[in-house]
Design a protein around this motif. Structure first.
Motif, short mmCIF file in Angstrom:
data_model
loop_
_atom_site.label_atom_id
_atom_site.label_comp_id
_atom_site.label_asym_id
_atom_site.label_seq_id
_atom_site.Cartn_x
_atom_site.Cartn_y
_atom_site.Cartn_z
N ASP A 19 0.84 -1.20 0.00
CA ASP A 19 0.00 0.00 0.00
C ASP A 19 0.87 1.25 0.00
O ASP A 19 0.58 2.21 -0.71
CB ASP A 19 -0.92 0.01 1.22
CG ASP A 19 -2.04 -1.01 1.10
OD1 ASP A 19 -2.34 -1.41 -0.04
OD2 ASP A 19 -2.58 -1.43 2.13
N LEU A 53 2.25 1.73 -3.51
CA LEU A 53 1.31 2.31 -4.45
C LEU A 53 1.05 3.79 -4.13
O LEU A 53 1.08 4.65 -5.01
CB LEU A 53 -0.01 1.52 -4.44
CG LEU A 53 0.10 0.10 -4.98
CD1 LEU A 53 -1.23 -0.62 -4.84
CD2 LEU A 53 0.54 0.10 -6.44
N TYR A 73 1.86 6.91 -6.54
CA TYR A 73 0.81 7.82 -7.02
C TYR A 73 1.16 9.26 -6.68
O TYR A 73 1.00 10.17 -7.48
CB TYR A 73 -0.55 7.48 -6.37
CG TYR A 73 -1.13 6.14 -6.75
CD1 TYR A 73 -0.77 5.50 -7.93
CD2 TYR A 73 -2.04 5.50 -5.92
CE1 TYR A 73 -1.31 4.27 -8.27
CE2 TYR A 73 -2.58 4.28 -6.25
CZ TYR A 73 -2.21 3.66 -7.43
OH TYR A 73 -2.74 2.46 -7.75
N PHE A 91 -7.03 5.26 -10.80
CA PHE A 91 -8.47 5.02 -10.85
C PHE A 91 -9.27 6.29 -10.61
O PHE A 91 -10.35 6.45 -11.18
CB PHE A 91 -8.88 3.89 -9.91
CG PHE A 91 -8.55 4.11 -8.46
CD1 PHE A 91 -9.44 4.75 -7.63
CD2 PHE A 91 -7.35 3.64 -7.94
CE1 PHE A 91 -9.14 4.93 -6.30
CE2 PHE A 91 -7.06 3.83 -6.61
CZ PHE A 91 -7.96 4.48 -5.79
N LEU A 92 -8.72 7.22 -9.82
CA LEU A 92 -9.39 8.51 -9.68
C LEU A 92 -9.36 9.26 -11.01
O LEU A 92 -10.35 9.87 -11.42
CB LEU A 92 -8.71 9.35 -8.60
CG LEU A 92 -8.85 8.87 -7.16
CD1 LEU A 92 -8.23 9.88 -6.22
CD2 LEU A 92 -10.33 8.67 -6.82
N ALA A 106 -14.12 0.82 -3.67
CA ALA A 106 -13.65 2.17 -3.93
C ALA A 106 -12.94 2.20 -5.27
O ALA A 106 -13.11 3.11 -6.07
CB ALA A 106 -12.71 2.62 -2.82
N LYS A 107 -12.13 1.18 -5.51
CA LYS A 107 -11.39 1.09 -6.76
C LYS A 107 -12.37 0.97 -7.92
O LYS A 107 -12.21 1.61 -8.95
CB LYS A 107 -10.49 -0.13 -6.72
CG LYS A 107 -9.11 0.17 -7.22
CD LYS A 107 -8.15 -0.92 -6.86
CE LYS A 107 -6.74 -0.37 -7.04
NZ LYS A 107 -5.74 -1.31 -6.58
N GLY A 131 -14.33 4.28 -8.16
CA GLY A 131 -13.54 5.49 -8.32
C GLY A 131 -13.59 6.46 -7.17
O GLY A 131 -13.82 7.65 -7.37
N TYR A 132 -13.41 6.01 -5.96
CA TYR A 132 -13.18 6.95 -4.86
C TYR A 132 -12.14 6.34 -3.94
O TYR A 132 -11.73 5.19 -4.13
CB TYR A 132 -14.47 7.30 -4.11
CG TYR A 132 -15.28 6.13 -3.59
CD1 TYR A 132 -16.36 5.63 -4.31
CD2 TYR A 132 -14.98 5.55 -2.37
CE1 TYR A 132 -17.11 4.57 -3.84
CE2 TYR A 132 -15.73 4.49 -1.89
CZ TYR A 132 -16.79 4.01 -2.62
OH TYR A 132 -17.52 2.97 -2.15
N THR A 133 -11.68 7.09 -2.93
CA THR A 133 -10.66 6.54 -2.02
C THR A 133 -11.24 6.34 -0.63
O THR A 133 -12.26 6.93 -0.27
CB THR A 133 -9.44 7.47 -1.90
OG1 THR A 133 -9.90 8.77 -1.56
CG2 THR A 133 -8.65 7.50 -3.18
#
Lengths: 504, 504
Positions: free
Chosen positions: A356, A359, A363, A371-372, B172-173, B176-178
């Motif tokens: 994690d 990644l 990012y 993905f955002l 979320a992935k 499309g949010y975190t």
């Protein structure tokens, strides 16, 4: 008692220096606590189980009015003499050829004083009492005791083994030979099993004695004859010796370990990690119990290492002048970031506990969360399509929608991410999945991810995980020997787009 | 009951995928064991403490003659129907638009059969009995129960939190949010503390339900109204339901986790480490207890990582053609070893638990153990001196002794060791001491040790440890940016000796 030392030699590897230091101080503090009652001549039953230190001190303060004044005075005198002796020893050790026999003087003096002053009779001080001499006939050790001592024996065995091995390695280095830990362990095991039939204590190595013997030129075990003489003939003379005198000798001998408290601030400045390990181990040993302290110390040291690999240094690399070297742009000055390519370096093994972090830092470093990005692109696309549709309806032109979408996709100022894997020693299965996910995610937003400087074990793992497609067909496109090669390749692959962009 | 979930979010990081898999299977096995008695209609008190699985199976086999035949038959029918339903569901899931309501059918059928057959009365089968409906008035949770459930609550909290976070990250992935784990944790904490006043179970996330809801388009919590209806109105209908039917549903739902046993050989081939972690966690969970299984699994996964860093890949590097690249000579072919220089690469952080490995592998790779070399040299020197002295006495020449000594020292076929530190992410204080010792040892036998490709944090540590002398005066002589630079420097420094040697 001296049993169960047939343990695996590998345990000693996990004993780090600050951990052992902290453990020694914590254990010394426990011993100090246990002996403290003798100094005051108090009769308190010994507390078993966790929290010995706290409980014992509470008991001592609760019973402090029962203090035996004679014992207290004797203790004060003995400690003063012993500390003074040690200080003189340390200050003038260059001039003194032999160690000062302070302990011998104190024990002798105290025995005489106690015997002729008849302190036991007059003041009720506690004395050693009858000390047996000679040898006790051999006897099979009591197996019924074993379950009760088993738990205590584990840390004893580990510590005594670790001390012995580190001592023997020290002297092996000095005298030019090597030591095999497992062979040593076998020897210690025998040294503990055979004497268990003869009422012996556990065998271990003592640094101070070994140093003295080594420096005076001893090479074999014949020197032990002196102790044999004491055992056989001199013991009865100490009948009248007060227990508090022995307690004083023990406490003063702990000085070294207890004095380490003073070094904590210096340790903190030198290495915070070491200082924290020391403090945690010391506190756990002193406050909970010696065995748990050891366990806590070992676990905590390992967790610190794990923690370091979880939060490794990451960096974006830039080019040093015209060379083909790339280095951390935050640490070095005058580096040129490669155009339209991001070079990311992660300096730790990539495994389940830090994927994690990997990644997230990636990012953050490249400034894009795929993905955002995808979501916002989809939204923008929808919006753009809507607008263009309305425009197209107005203008009667149907091709415009695609153009707008293409414009939306052209937001990033890089087309390739290069992962510099030179500092990733290995990858576990979770790390592999993270790699695969990464490639897929960035491919979706039109960014190529290539790898540079992978070591061979890393390449093996990646091949097994079919990261390079079936039969490794994409390997030459994705794996480069150096960052420079990867950048050259990336810029060859995307020349049209960069020129296109420069127009935009 | 649903208390104490205000835990640190970082714990979930340590739950590796094979560990969680193994834990799920082990826990499923435990649940299977606990439910098994209902299948047979046995009345065995539930075993508390360690080894539930073993003890329960022993109890079941000891009481197997008391099996209720009616319960057994019902169980067999239910399991057959349920498994068949699941298999059909799996095989034709593309054609089936909604999931088959097998459980509902089984429960309904069994309830009707039991009610109208009056199985409870005729055969003494155990039934669910009275199920209360509606809501119970709010009540302060019983604090006296807390110490008893505290230990069980820890793994529950960790696991439920980990499941929730990994589930939310998955969706979320997708959408499309975190997700911020600590915020989630806070929410789950509230979800558990507030309902604890209303006799609720602990809150957690369920993969299957979330998938169904997500695919059917649910976005808010309004869908929970269905469950509210069941709670309020339908519960009394299940009065006559046999307990074994519920046990069957539970056991069949564990199929997925239990079927992982089949994957073990494939796992073993893919990654031995993962397979071992899975097996250890599963065994500990099933054989000892669920809480200890979790602890053992987490510890063992971490120990595996530590073990990997303890036994890292080491290599001697050779030059690739005329380039300035150096690579592992064992892995790549056609590399040229640099003349009279050894390039050693160690691929792991250097810290207390692997410094011995580091030293040993280095000694082995370069073929020299400095202190043994020193000893043998001293001996050879003595011998040579003796011989030369006798020769000198015979010849009347006094200079010869030194020449022989010089000849003895000229045994090694390299003058410099280059440590390629590119894969050493960090160094702890013990590692630093090992570095310092290494430099000193090799200096004694006339070998220079220089460092290449150090990262900046490594350089910081080395500077703090004064490895480069006071004020870093030797830094330019000891620290090189690449292996190639280091080799060039080493060969410039020692040109005379190599020519001298080529003469010898």
């Amino acid at each position: 008692m001296g049993f169960k030392v047939f343990r695996l030699g590998f345990v000693s590897v996990y004993l780090s220096a600050p951990m052992l230091d902290g453990f020694a101080t914590g254990a010394s503090f426990t011993i100090l606590t246990v002996q403290a009652k003798y100094l005051l001549g108090l009769k308190i039953p010994r507390h078993q189980g966790y929290g010995t230190v706290v409980v014992t001190w509470i008991n001592i303060f609760a019973n402090i009015h029962k203090t035996n004044v004679c014992d207290l005075i004797t203790s004060a005198i003995c400690i003063t003499v012993l500390v003074a002796g040690k200080e003189i020893q340390e200050r003038y050790k260059d001039r003194l050829k032999i160690p000062l026999p302070t302990e011998l003087v104190v024990v002798g003096g105290a025995t005489l004083a106690s015997h002729f002053g008849n302190l036991n009779h007059h003041y009720g001080t506690s004395v050693s009492g009858h000390i047996p001499t000679g040898f006790i006939p051999p006897q099979v050790p009591s197996f019924s005791l074993m379950p009760r001592v088993a738990l205590d024996a584990i840390p004893l065995a580990v510590i005594s083994f670790a001390f012995t091995v580190s001592l023997s390695e020290m002297f092996a280095k000095k005298n030019g030979y090597t030591v095999r830990p497992n062979q040593e362990m076998f020897a210690i095991g025998c040294c503990n099993i055979i004497p268990s039939f003869f009422h012996c204590f556990t065998t271990s190595a003592a640094l101070a004695k070994t140093m003295v013997k080594d420096s005076t030129g001893c090479q074999t075990q014949v020197t032990a004859l002196v102790i044999l003489l004491v055992l056989l003939f001199f013991a009865p003379f100490f009948h009248a010796l007060q227990k508090c005198v022995l307690a004083c000798i023990i406490i003063v001998s702990l000085r070294g370990a207890l004095r380490k408290f003073k070094d904590v601030p210096a340790k903190w400045r030198a290495s915070r990690n070491d200082a924290v390990v020391w403090l945690i181990t010391m506190s756990a040993t002193a406050l909970i119990s010696v065995e748990l302290g050891l366990l806590v110390g070992i676990s905590f040291s390992l967790i610190c290492i794990i923690y370091k690999t979880q939060n490794p240094r990451v960096s974006l690399l830039g080019r040093a002048g015209d060379s083909d070297l790339y280095e951390d742009m935050e640490e070095y000055q005058n580096l040129v970031p490669p155009s339209r390519v991001r070079v990311f370096r992660f300096q730790a093994p990539l495994y389940y506990a830090n994927k994690d972090t990997f990644l997230k830092t990636l990012y953050k470093a490249v400034g894009v969360t795929p993905f955002l990005e995808m979501t916002s692109r989809r939204k923008a696309e929808k919006k753009a399509k809507k607008i263009s549709m309305t425009q197209a309806q107005a203008n009667g032109d149907t091709n415009n929608g695609d153009v707008v979408v293409a414009l939306v996709q052209r937001q990033l100022d890089f087309h390739t991410i290069i992962l510099d894997c030179s500092a990733i020693p290995f990858l576990d299965s979770t790390g592999l999945v993270a790699f695969q996910g990464l490639l897929k995610e960035f491919a979706e937003i039109g960014v190529r991810v290539v790898l540079a400087c992978c070591n061979t074990s890393l390449i093996d793992t990646l091949q097994k995980g079919q990261l390079f497609g079936k039969g490794d067909k994409d390997m030459s496109k994705m794996l480069f020997h150096t960052v420079h090669h990867a950048i050259l390749y990336a810029n060859i692959q995307q020349p049209d787009k960069s020129s296109e962009d420069s127009v935009l």
